[in-house]
Design an enzyme around this catalytic site. Structure first.
Site, PDB file in Angstrom:
ATOM      1  N   SER A 166      -1.511  -4.158  -2.471  1.00  0.00           N
ATOM      2  CA  SER A 166      -0.625  -4.089  -3.374  1.00  0.00           C
ATOM      3  C   SER A 166      -0.963  -4.147  -4.902  1.00  0.00           C
ATOM      4  CB  SER A 166      -0.157  -5.936  -3.624  1.00  0.00           C
ATOM      5  OG  SER A 166       0.662  -6.220  -4.650  1.00  0.00           O
TER       6      SER A 166
ATOM      7  N   TYR B 258       4.653  -1.375  -8.154  1.00  0.00           N
ATOM      8  CA  TYR B 258       5.587  -2.080  -8.733  1.00  0.00           C
ATOM      9  C   TYR B 258       5.590  -1.343 -10.261  1.00  0.00           C
ATOM     10  CZ  TYR B 258       5.529  -6.488  -6.401  1.00  0.00           C
ATOM     11  OH  TYR B 258       5.588  -7.286  -5.345  1.00  0.00           O
TER      12      TYR B 258
ATOM     13  N   THR C 248       8.188  -0.787  -4.263  1.00  0.00           N
ATOM     14  CA  THR C 248       8.814  -2.121  -4.383  1.00  0.00           C
ATOM     15  C   THR C 248      10.138  -2.196  -5.467  1.00  0.00           C
ATOM     16  OG1 THR C 248       7.146  -3.291  -3.144  1.00  0.00           O
ATOM     17  CG2 THR C 248       8.919  -4.509  -4.274  1.00  0.00           C
TER      18      THR C 248
ATOM     19  N   LYS D 241      10.706  -0.031  -0.575  1.00  0.00           N
ATOM     20  CA  LYS D 241      10.588  -1.469  -0.069  1.00  0.00           C
ATOM     21  C   LYS D 241      11.533  -2.276  -0.703  1.00  0.00           C
ATOM     22  CE  LYS D 241       7.189  -4.919   1.139  1.00  0.00           C
ATOM     23  NZ  LYS D 241       7.737  -6.116   0.446  1.00  0.00           N
TER      24      LYS D 241
ATOM     25  N   HIS E   3      11.653  -9.362   0.350  1.00  0.00           N
ATOM     26  CA  HIS E   3      10.628  -9.547  -0.252  1.00  0.00           C
ATOM     27  C   HIS E   3       9.952 -11.090   0.446  1.00  0.00           C
ATOM     28  CE1 HIS E   3       8.196  -8.298  -3.725  1.00  0.00           C
ATOM     29  NE2 HIS E   3       7.470  -9.416  -3.454  1.00  0.00           N
TER      30      HIS E   3
END
Length: 417
Positions: A136, A160, A186, A276, A300
């Site tokens: 992540s 992100y 995402t 995602k 999520h």
């Protein structure tokens, strides 16, 4: 009349075998775990409440997470009999390369706060199992260190998009240089979801010590020892941050990101690109037309919009519409290998597990992650055999019936009578 006699020791010996005691506490606990739910309970006992609740919790009333898990409960399998399942294969290609199992480790933030081995445990366990590991943007181990922990396996990076585009793409460049083969973008976090457990616990990095958190930690000295004697917690891909996750998201992440931004990211990334957080069919169609390599149906983990669509319910329609053009992946609510098999049968090429992996991590570090993967793999294999299939390719929608619980009401008032 039944004839009775006094039992002889030699008759009892084959019937009674004492189990050798396991002195290693971690091995003893993990050895007794049969399901992911068992690992969750071990994790709950061994992890302070704030860290455990960050993993276990979801947004607002947590309805999205509950419904996602209920959706997997509300299925009926339709097995075939008299099939040769003496040899069963759980491997196939995902995004152009082989995986040994139809699931991988999802990207998770704050991971070293759950247990100090963090992403290193997850990446090394994934590599040993032959499945991908996803790092992540909000991970607590660097891109390069994860690569070093899983040098021959598949590493994916989850992005992100920030307001500072240059900094975002610098991370993407680092991931490409380190040999990550897939970028997960995402798209369901324009703002932070209301994660009420975290607010009530004062959850932040670094952890905020209050009387209640100290009292909660007293029976968990191992967690605090590991936290205080290892590298201080920080987001490995960001500057150090002192505050809550929600404040970080609302300060740094860009709510203006749109399809054109995604197209721009796609042009920069040399590997596979997967989006995602897809939650409706129209968006899935548009992404397929754009030429992405895959979509992940996900809300999520229930951590953003409460009452969001259930990804498992959406799966059959999306798979029918775009499954020939792009790979359809799934996460949210997966707690067993049977869930994974059901998802594959209904059209998912791949699934991602987040909480299931973190429960194992909190329960026992690297050994706990190995145990979580082992449990899921055994359940996948057993479910396939009981269904009468010997490969993932043989799984079909006819193997699963989704039972109705939440049925949308029509807009026609006359039909409600």
């Amino acid at each position: 009349m039944t004839q009775r006699r006094v039992p002889r020791p030699r008759d009892l010996r084959p019937l009674i075998r004492f189990k050798r005691p396991q002195l290693n506490g971690t091995k003893r606990r993990l050895g007794a775990a049969c399901t992911i739910a068992d690992l969750r309970e071990i994790a709950r006992r061994r992890t302070p409440k704030a860290a455990f609740d960050y993993t276990d919790g979801a947004a607002e009333a947590e309805l999205s997470l509950a419904r996602a898990r209920q959706a997997f409960t509300d299925i009926e399998f339709n097995p075939s009999i008299l099939r040769d399942v003496s040899t069963v294969s759980t491997s196939w290609d995902v995004l152009g390369a082989p995986v040994s199992l139809p699931f991988g480790i999802a990207p998770t933030g704050f991971t070293r706060l759950m247990q100090t081995e963090g992403e290193i445990a997850g990446a090394s366990a994934a590599g040993a199992a032959g499945i991908p590991f996803s790092l992540s943007t909000m991970g607590t181990t660097s891109i390069e260190d994860v690569r070093a922990a899983n040098p021959h396996g598949r590493n994916w990076f989850q992005l992100y998009m920030w307001k500072d585009r240059d900094r975002s793409m610098a991370l993407v460049d680092r991931a490409a240089t380190a040999g990550y083969d897939t970028l997960l973008v995402t798209v369901d976090v324009p703002v932070a979801g209301a994660r009420l457990r975290d607010k009530r616990n004062g959850f932040s990095i670094p952890p905020q010590l209050t009387l209640s958190t100290v009292l909660n930690a007293i029976p968990r000295p191992a967690w605090w020892f590991n936290l205080l004697t290892t590298e201080p917690l920080a987001f490995a891909s960001l500057d150090r941050w002192s505050g809550t996750v929600a404040a970080l998201i609302d300060t740094m992440f860009d709510p203006s990101v749109d399809f054109e931004d995604l197209r721009w990211i796609k042009e920069q990334w040399p590997g596979k690109l997967v989006v995602k957080g897809v939650q409706n069919l129209d968006d899935a169609r548009r992404l397929a037309a754009m030429g992405v390599d895959g979509v992940i149906l996900s809300n999520h983990g229930g951590r953003q919009l409460d009452r969001a669509p259930v990804p498992f319910h959406l799966l059959p329609r999306v798979a029918r519409e775009i499954g020939r053009d792009v790979e359809v992946h799934l996460d949210t609510g997966i707690m067993s290998g049977a869930d994974i098999v059901a998802a594959v049968a209904l059209g998912a090429r791949f699934t991602l597990v987040g909480r299931a992996y973190l429960y194992g991590l909190m329960a026992g570090g690297r050994a706990g992650v190995d145990k979580a993967i082992e449990i899921l793999a055994e359940e996948v294999l057993r479910t396939m055999r009981l269904l009468g299939v010997s490969s993932l390719e043989e799984l079909e929608p006819s193997h699963v019936t989704q039972l109705r619980r939440l049925v949308p009401l029509t807009n026609d008032p006359g039909s409600m009578s």
